[in-house]
Write an enzyme that holds these catalytic residues in place. Structure first.
Site, PDB file in Angstrom:
ATOM      1  CB  CYS A  79     123.334 -22.937  49.014  1.00 24.57           C
ATOM      2  SG  CYS A  79     123.966 -22.381  47.422  1.00 24.57           S
TER       3      CYS A  79
ATOM      4  CB  CYS B 187     122.585 -18.745  49.128  1.00 22.76           C
ATOM      5  SG  CYS B 187     121.301 -19.590  48.173  1.00 22.76           S
TER       6      CYS B 187
ATOM      7  CG  HIS C 206     119.312 -22.071  46.018  1.00 21.59           C
ATOM      8  ND1 HIS C 206     120.616 -22.339  46.380  1.00 21.59           N
ATOM      9  CD2 HIS C 206     118.687 -23.267  45.926  1.00 21.59           C
ATOM     10  CE1 HIS C 206     120.767 -23.659  46.500  1.00 21.59           C
ATOM     11  NE2 HIS C 206     119.614 -24.244  46.236  1.00 21.59           N
TER      12      HIS C 206
ATOM     13  CG  ASN D 226     129.495 -29.335  34.245  1.00 22.01           C
ATOM     14  OD1 ASN D 226     129.530 -29.531  33.033  1.00 22.01           O
ATOM     15  ND2 ASN D 226     130.575 -29.386  35.002  1.00 22.01           N
TER      16      ASN D 226
ATOM     17  CG  HIS E  70     123.251 -20.600  43.873  1.00 20.56           C
ATOM     18  ND1 HIS E  70     122.586 -20.086  44.953  1.00 20.56           N
ATOM     19  CD2 HIS E  70     123.407 -19.581  43.000  1.00 20.56           C
ATOM     20  CE1 HIS E  70     122.363 -18.800  44.740  1.00 20.56           C
ATOM     21  NE2 HIS E  70     122.855 -18.471  43.558  1.00 20.56           N
TER      22      HIS E  70
ATOM     23  CG  HIS F 101     127.570 -22.582  39.723  1.00 18.60           C
ATOM     24  ND1 HIS F 101     126.695 -23.527  40.231  1.00 18.60           N
ATOM     25  CD2 HIS F 101     128.749 -23.233  39.562  1.00 18.60           C
ATOM     26  CE1 HIS F 101     127.321 -24.684  40.390  1.00 18.60           C
ATOM     27  NE2 HIS F 101     128.579 -24.539  39.971  1.00 18.60           N
TER      28      HIS F 101
ATOM     29  CD  GLN G 197     132.895 -25.263  37.479  1.00 15.82           C
ATOM     30  OE1 GLN G 197     134.052 -25.365  37.868  1.00 15.82           O
ATOM     31  NE2 GLN G 197     132.097 -26.298  37.370  1.00 15.82           N
TER      32      GLN G 197
HETATM   33 ZN   LIG Z   1     122.198 -21.091  46.672  1.00 12.86          ZN
END
Ligand SMILES: [Zn+2]
Ligand SMILES: [Zn+2]
Ligand SMILES: [Zn+2]
Length: 321
Positions: free
Chosen positions: A33, A36, A91, A131, A142, A144, A146
């Site tokens: 990932c 991470c 994560h 999303n 992970h 997140h 945008q």
């Molecule tokens: Zn991650």
């Protein structure tokens, strides 16, 4: 390669052509990932982190693009900024599982990025979104979100601005405030209310489980909110994310978008809100967007907002037990 904007002559909107996006990693194994701590993007430990997308749809530099225009075709550089917001180092977390104080920090970071990007001379609109889930097309699990800082006002925002201006000019009232009054009055699509925000499945929702969060006070963006309002916004977002996950007992896929006023100019008729859309229409059924939505522009919502509102209200009821 810089990103290009090509004008769609009969839909009258920009299409972004962005070759860089093709290089994005798609669903790498967990140990690889990039988001991470120790991954390619984040060599240092972090709490909440914002960085520029390595594979942006809009690029800061577009000097290699030669703009041109004839009576039909038009091309120019897609100058903009795409940022990634890492919500947490964990994560396996998500908005639905993050402690409230982490969501509060996220709201403050959004405000900061909104102000900062809005102040750039070439930016016309700052679009903050998340999303979540593979069915939405997420390429990294992970947690997140945008941010796209656009060099133009995107078409859905443009439509909302035009409709709310027209309504305001005619009725001397905000369209969104009026919708809020109606939904509060009719009640059967209300999902959750806190001190400063109201969540409901709008009468006119296009997607199954489409939910809107409106500020109770008439305001245009995060930067017009008091500190208290921002904290209650965090509480609201956390509650809705939990409620979604609790509907069917799995990680609910969604798109979450912030609709705020454009970066430049005066929009007293516009009203801050957040929209959530999902493609889930039942525990094991997905609503795909296909020809009628893509080719005719008409959405078919298989789940009445009154029914999805009840599912979400029941879900919140179970959380509170
Ligand atoms: Zn991650
Ligand atoms: Zn309003
Ligand atoms: Zn909207």
């Amino acid at each position: 390669m810089s990103s290009e904007l090509r004008w769609h002559p009969f839909l009258k909107e920009w299409v972004i052509v962005a070759g860089k996006v093709q290089e994005r990693p798609v669903l790498p194994p967990r140990e690889k990932c990039p988001l991470c701590y120790g991954g390619i993007e984040v060599p240092k430990p972090y709490d909440l982190l914002v960085f520029e997308n390595r594979f942006p749809s809009l690029t800061k530099e577009t000097s290699d693009i030669t703009p041109f225009e004839d009576e039909i075709y038009k091309l120019r550089g897609g100058q903009g900024i795409c940022e990634v917001v890492l919500y947490t180092m964990d994560h396996d977390s998500s908005v639905s599982r993050m402690p409230l104080e982490q969501i509060e920090k996220l709201v403050l970071v959004w405000e900061d990025r909104f102000k900062d990007l809005s102040s750039l001379e070439f930016i016309k609109y700052v679009f903050i979104f998340e999303n979540r889930g593979e069915i939405i097309g997420v390429s990294l699990h992970h947690p997140h979100g945008q941010i796209y800082a656009f060099p133009f006002i995107p078409p859905i925002i443009e439509k909302e601005l035009n409709s709310s201006k027209e309504y305001y000019d005619k009725n001397n009232k905000c369209l969104f405030c009026s919708i809020l009054d109606k939904e509060k009055g009719e009640k059967d699509r209300l999902v959750y209310e806190n001190k400063y925000f109201t969540a409901f499945m709008p009468f006119f929702g296009k997607y199954p489980f489409e939910l809107h969060i409106y500020s109770n006070r008439h305001l245009g963006s995060l930067s017009e909110m008091t500190y208290g309002e921002k904290m209650y916004l965090a509480e609201m977002i956390g509650k809705i994310a939990k409620a979604y996950d609790n509907v069917y007992g799995f990680n609910f896929s969604y798109m979450m978008v912030l609709h705020q006023k454009p970066s430049k100019g005066d929009y007293p008729f516009y009203h801050f809100h957040i929209e959530f859309y999902s493609l889930h229409r039942d525990k094991d059924k997905i609503k795909y967007l296909a020809s009628v939505e893509s080719g005719a522009g008409t959405f078919i919502n298989p789940l009445a907002p009154e029914d999805s509102a009840k599912l979400l209200r029941d879900s919140i009821g179970r959380l509170e037990k």
